[in-house]
Design a protein around this motif. Structure first.
Motif, PDB file in Angstrom:
ATOM      1  N   PHE A  59      12.562  -8.110 -31.503  1.00 30.53           N
ATOM      2  CA  PHE A  59      11.928  -8.831 -30.954  1.00 30.53           C
ATOM      3  C   PHE A  59      10.847  -8.592 -29.797  1.00 30.53           C
ATOM      4  CE2 PHE A  59      16.370  -9.282 -31.054  1.00 30.53           C
ATOM      5  CZ  PHE A  59      16.954 -10.266 -32.324  1.00 30.53           C
ATOM      6  N   ARG A  60       9.629  -9.453 -30.866  1.00 27.51           N
ATOM      7  CA  ARG A  60       8.331  -9.208 -30.012  1.00 27.51           C
ATOM      8  C   ARG A  60       7.069 -10.248 -28.916  1.00 27.51           C
ATOM      9  NH1 ARG A  60       5.327  -5.213 -34.391  1.00 27.51           N
ATOM     10  NH2 ARG A  60       7.441  -3.780 -34.746  1.00 27.51           N
ATOM     11  N   VAL A  61       6.475 -10.187 -28.617  1.00 27.02           N
ATOM     12  CA  VAL A  61       5.822 -11.080 -28.076  1.00 27.02           C
ATOM     13  C   VAL A  61       3.901 -10.779 -28.223  1.00 27.02           C
ATOM     14  CG1 VAL A  61       7.321 -12.732 -27.181  1.00 27.02           C
ATOM     15  CG2 VAL A  61       6.014 -10.468 -25.504  1.00 27.02           C
ATOM     16  N   GLY A  62       3.277 -11.316 -28.071  1.00 25.28           N
ATOM     17  CA  GLY A  62       2.119 -10.596 -28.194  1.00 25.28           C
ATOM     18  C   GLY A  62       1.038 -10.891 -26.712  1.00 25.28           C
ATOM     19  N   VAL A  63       1.023  -9.708 -27.004  1.00 25.19           N
ATOM     20  CA  VAL A  63      -0.234  -9.437 -25.326  1.00 25.19           C
ATOM     21  C   VAL A  63      -1.865  -8.899 -25.485  1.00 25.19           C
ATOM     22  CG1 VAL A  63       0.404  -7.598 -23.279  1.00 25.19           C
ATOM     23  CG2 VAL A  63       1.814  -7.773 -25.351  1.00 25.19           C
ATOM     24  N   LYS A  64      -2.189  -9.782 -24.717  1.00 26.31           N
ATOM     25  CA  LYS A  64      -3.696 -10.048 -24.610  1.00 26.31           C
ATOM     26  C   LYS A  64      -3.625  -8.619 -23.387  1.00 26.31           C
ATOM     27  CE  LYS A  64      -3.801 -15.008 -23.661  1.00 26.31           C
ATOM     28  NZ  LYS A  64      -3.927 -15.740 -23.051  1.00 26.31           N
ATOM     29  N   LYS A  65      -5.340  -8.023 -24.410  1.00 29.22           N
ATOM     30  CA  LYS A  65      -5.937  -7.150 -23.119  1.00 29.22           C
ATOM     31  C   LYS A  65      -5.390  -6.519 -22.003  1.00 29.22           C
ATOM     32  CE  LYS A  65      -9.019  -5.497 -26.771  1.00 29.22           C
ATOM     33  NZ  LYS A  65     -10.377  -5.271 -26.970  1.00 29.22           N
ATOM     34  N   ASP A  66      -6.191  -8.050 -21.060  1.00 29.90           N
ATOM     35  CA  ASP A  66      -5.569  -8.083 -19.965  1.00 29.90           C
ATOM     36  C   ASP A  66      -4.633  -9.337 -19.318  1.00 29.90           C
ATOM     37  OD1 ASP A  66      -6.276 -10.733 -20.588  1.00 29.90           O
ATOM     38  OD2 ASP A  66      -7.427 -11.127 -19.129  1.00 29.90           O
ATOM     39  N   SER A  67      -3.856  -8.770 -20.035  1.00 28.27           N
ATOM     40  CA  SER A  67      -2.472  -8.903 -18.878  1.00 28.27           C
ATOM     41  C   SER A  67      -1.547  -7.368 -19.390  1.00 28.27           C
ATOM     42  CB  SER A  67      -1.121  -9.968 -20.314  1.00 28.27           C
ATOM     43  OG  SER A  67      -0.960 -10.201 -19.705  1.00 28.27           O
ATOM     44  N   ALA A  68      -0.972  -7.951 -18.749  1.00 25.60           N
ATOM     45  CA  ALA A  68       0.843  -6.586 -18.339  1.00 25.60           C
ATOM     46  C   ALA A  68       1.663  -7.211 -19.397  1.00 25.60           C
ATOM     47  CB  ALA A  68       0.843  -6.360 -16.854  1.00 25.60           C
ATOM     48  N   GLY A  69       1.307  -8.205 -19.547  1.00 24.87           N
ATOM     49  CA  GLY A  69       3.190  -8.844 -20.616  1.00 24.87           C
ATOM     50  C   GLY A  69       3.911  -9.283 -19.297  1.00 24.87           C
TER      51      GLY A  69
ATOM     52  N   MET B 174      -7.007  -4.345 -38.199  1.00 20.57           N
ATOM     53  CA  MET B 174      -7.179  -5.530 -36.938  1.00 20.57           C
ATOM     54  C   MET B 174      -6.143  -4.157 -36.338  1.00 20.57           C
ATOM     55  SD  MET B 174      -6.485  -8.738 -35.527  1.00 20.57           S
ATOM     56  CE  MET B 174      -8.839  -9.916 -36.236  1.00 20.57           C
ATOM     57  N   ASN B 175      -5.666  -4.408 -34.926  1.00 22.00           N
ATOM     58  CA  ASN B 175      -4.441  -3.961 -33.931  1.00 22.00           C
ATOM     59  C   ASN B 175      -4.118  -4.642 -33.396  1.00 22.00           C
ATOM     60  OD1 ASN B 175      -2.710  -1.634 -33.975  1.00 22.00           O
ATOM     61  ND2 ASN B 175      -3.961  -0.185 -33.159  1.00 22.00           N
ATOM     62  N   HIS B 176      -2.981  -5.540 -33.616  1.00 21.69           N
ATOM     63  CA  HIS B 176      -2.342  -5.978 -32.371  1.00 21.69           C
ATOM     64  C   HIS B 176      -1.245  -5.931 -31.657  1.00 21.69           C
ATOM     65  CE1 HIS B 176      -3.368  -9.513 -34.989  1.00 21.69           C
ATOM     66  NE2 HIS B 176      -3.209  -9.064 -36.267  1.00 21.69           N
ATOM     67  N   LYS B 177      -2.235  -5.982 -30.220  1.00 24.45           N
ATOM     68  CA  LYS B 177      -1.406  -5.646 -29.384  1.00 24.45           C
ATOM     69  C   LYS B 177       0.464  -6.583 -28.895  1.00 24.45           C
ATOM     70  CE  LYS B 177      -4.425  -2.949 -27.397  1.00 24.45           C
ATOM     71  NZ  LYS B 177      -3.621  -0.789 -27.430  1.00 24.45           N
ATOM     72  N   TYR B 178       1.063  -5.604 -29.222  1.00 22.70           N
ATOM     73  CA  TYR B 178       2.919  -7.040 -29.053  1.00 22.70           C
ATOM     74  C   TYR B 178       3.173  -6.021 -27.552  1.00 22.70           C
ATOM     75  CZ  TYR B 178       4.372  -3.071 -32.160  1.00 22.70           C
ATOM     76  OH  TYR B 178       4.614  -2.425 -32.236  1.00 22.70           O
ATOM     77  N   LYS B 179       4.035  -6.952 -27.064  1.00 23.79           N
ATOM     78  CA  LYS B 179       5.643  -5.902 -26.284  1.00 23.79           C
ATOM     79  C   LYS B 179       7.119  -6.451 -26.639  1.00 23.79           C
ATOM     80  CE  LYS B 179       7.955  -6.452 -21.565  1.00 23.79           C
ATOM     81  NZ  LYS B 179       8.006  -4.766 -21.884  1.00 23.79           N
ATOM     82  N   VAL B 180       7.814  -5.278 -27.696  1.00 23.85           N
ATOM     83  CA  VAL B 180       9.159  -5.000 -28.047  1.00 23.85           C
ATOM     84  C   VAL B 180      10.546  -5.807 -26.678  1.00 23.85           C
ATOM     85  CG1 VAL B 180      11.233  -4.550 -28.839  1.00 23.85           C
ATOM     86  CG2 VAL B 180       8.964  -3.987 -29.239  1.00 23.85           C
ATOM     87  N   LEU B 181      10.482  -7.330 -26.628  1.00 25.92           N
ATOM     88  CA  LEU B 181      11.642  -7.518 -25.927  1.00 25.92           C
ATOM     89  C   LEU B 181      12.951  -6.772 -26.102  1.00 25.92           C
ATOM     90  CD1 LEU B 181      10.642 -10.704 -25.848  1.00 25.92           C
ATOM     91  CD2 LEU B 181       9.669  -9.243 -24.533  1.00 25.92           C
ATOM     92  N   ARG B 182      13.685  -5.708 -25.071  1.00 26.04           N
ATOM     93  CA  ARG B 182      14.912  -5.066 -25.130  1.00 26.04           C
ATOM     94  C   ARG B 182      15.605  -5.234 -24.726  1.00 26.04           C
ATOM     95  NH1 ARG B 182      11.011  -1.192 -25.921  1.00 26.04           N
ATOM     96  NH2 ARG B 182      11.161  -0.328 -28.332  1.00 26.04           N
ATOM     97  N   SER B 183      15.737  -6.586 -23.277  1.00 26.36           N
ATOM     98  CA  SER B 183      16.756  -6.252 -22.058  1.00 26.36           C
ATOM     99  C   SER B 183      16.905  -7.585 -22.034  1.00 26.36           C
ATOM    100  CB  SER B 183      16.329  -6.092 -20.987  1.00 26.36           C
ATOM    101  OG  SER B 183      14.916  -6.251 -20.494  1.00 26.36           O
ATOM    102  N   ASP B 184      18.215  -7.956 -21.956  1.00 24.04           N
ATOM    103  CA  ASP B 184      18.056  -9.026 -21.608  1.00 24.04           C
ATOM    104  C   ASP B 184      17.261 -10.100 -20.298  1.00 24.04           C
ATOM    105  OD1 ASP B 184      20.484  -9.581 -22.814  1.00 24.04           O
ATOM    106  OD2 ASP B 184      21.597  -8.958 -21.233  1.00 24.04           O
ATOM    107  N   ILE B 185      16.716  -8.837 -19.393  1.00 24.50           N
ATOM    108  CA  ILE B 185      16.145  -9.417 -18.284  1.00 24.50           C
ATOM    109  C   ILE B 185      14.209  -9.946 -19.067  1.00 24.50           C
ATOM    110  CG2 ILE B 185      14.360  -8.839 -16.866  1.00 24.50           C
ATOM    111  CD1 ILE B 185      17.428  -9.814 -16.199  1.00 24.50           C
ATOM    112  N   GLU B 186      13.730  -8.911 -20.089  1.00 24.09           N
ATOM    113  CA  GLU B 186      12.516  -9.347 -20.701  1.00 24.09           C
ATOM    114  C   GLU B 186      13.221 -10.506 -21.584  1.00 24.09           C
ATOM    115  OE1 GLU B 186      10.681  -4.733 -21.515  1.00 24.09           O
ATOM    116  OE2 GLU B 186      12.733  -5.707 -22.689  1.00 24.09           O
ATOM    117  N   LEU B 187      14.364 -10.830 -22.135  1.00 24.35           N
ATOM    118  CA  LEU B 187      14.178 -12.163 -23.190  1.00 24.35           C
ATOM    119  C   LEU B 187      14.682 -13.470 -22.030  1.00 24.35           C
ATOM    120  CD1 LEU B 187      17.346 -10.397 -25.794  1.00 24.35           C
ATOM    121  CD2 LEU B 187      14.806 -10.909 -26.541  1.00 24.35           C
ATOM    122  N   PHE B 188      15.059 -13.347 -21.258  1.00 22.31           N
ATOM    123  CA  PHE B 188      15.592 -14.209 -20.374  1.00 22.31           C
ATOM    124  C   PHE B 188      13.359 -14.761 -19.619  1.00 22.31           C
ATOM    125  CE2 PHE B 188      16.958 -15.761 -15.654  1.00 22.31           C
ATOM    126  CZ  PHE B 188      17.234 -17.507 -16.561  1.00 22.31           C
TER     127      PHE B 188
END
Length: 77
Positions: A66-76, A1-15
């Motif tokens: 630092f990662r968050v899960g992303v749904k297929k239809d979501s832009a994150g 199974m392939n999980h979709k995720y977004k890596v949080l790199r910047s302060d803005i993304e973490l905020f």
């Protein structure tokens, strides 16, 4: 199974993750193609220049990803 995720790199993304109270998980690279989940995480509690506090624990920004899960239809976040 392939999980979709977004890596949080910047302060803005973490905020944004902290404001939306999404579950952030912490991983550490073992090799180019292998990672280990260090903490299945929780909400970001504190953002500092060198570390992030998640679920009561501090993680160095230069040692972990630092990662968050992303749904297929979501832009994150």
């Amino acid at each position: 199974m392939n999980h979709k995720y977004k890596v949080l790199r910047s302060d803005i993304e973490l905020f944004a993750a902290a404001l939306s109270q999404v579950r952030v998980y912490v991983v550490q690279s073992l090799s180019e193609d292998k990672v280990e989940v260090v903490a299945y995480g929780g909400a970001v509690e504190k953002i500092m220049p060198e570390s992030i506090k998640i679920n009561g624990s501090y993680f160095f920004r230069n040692q972990f990803e630092f990662r968050v899960g992303v749904k297929k239809d979501s832009a994150g976040i």
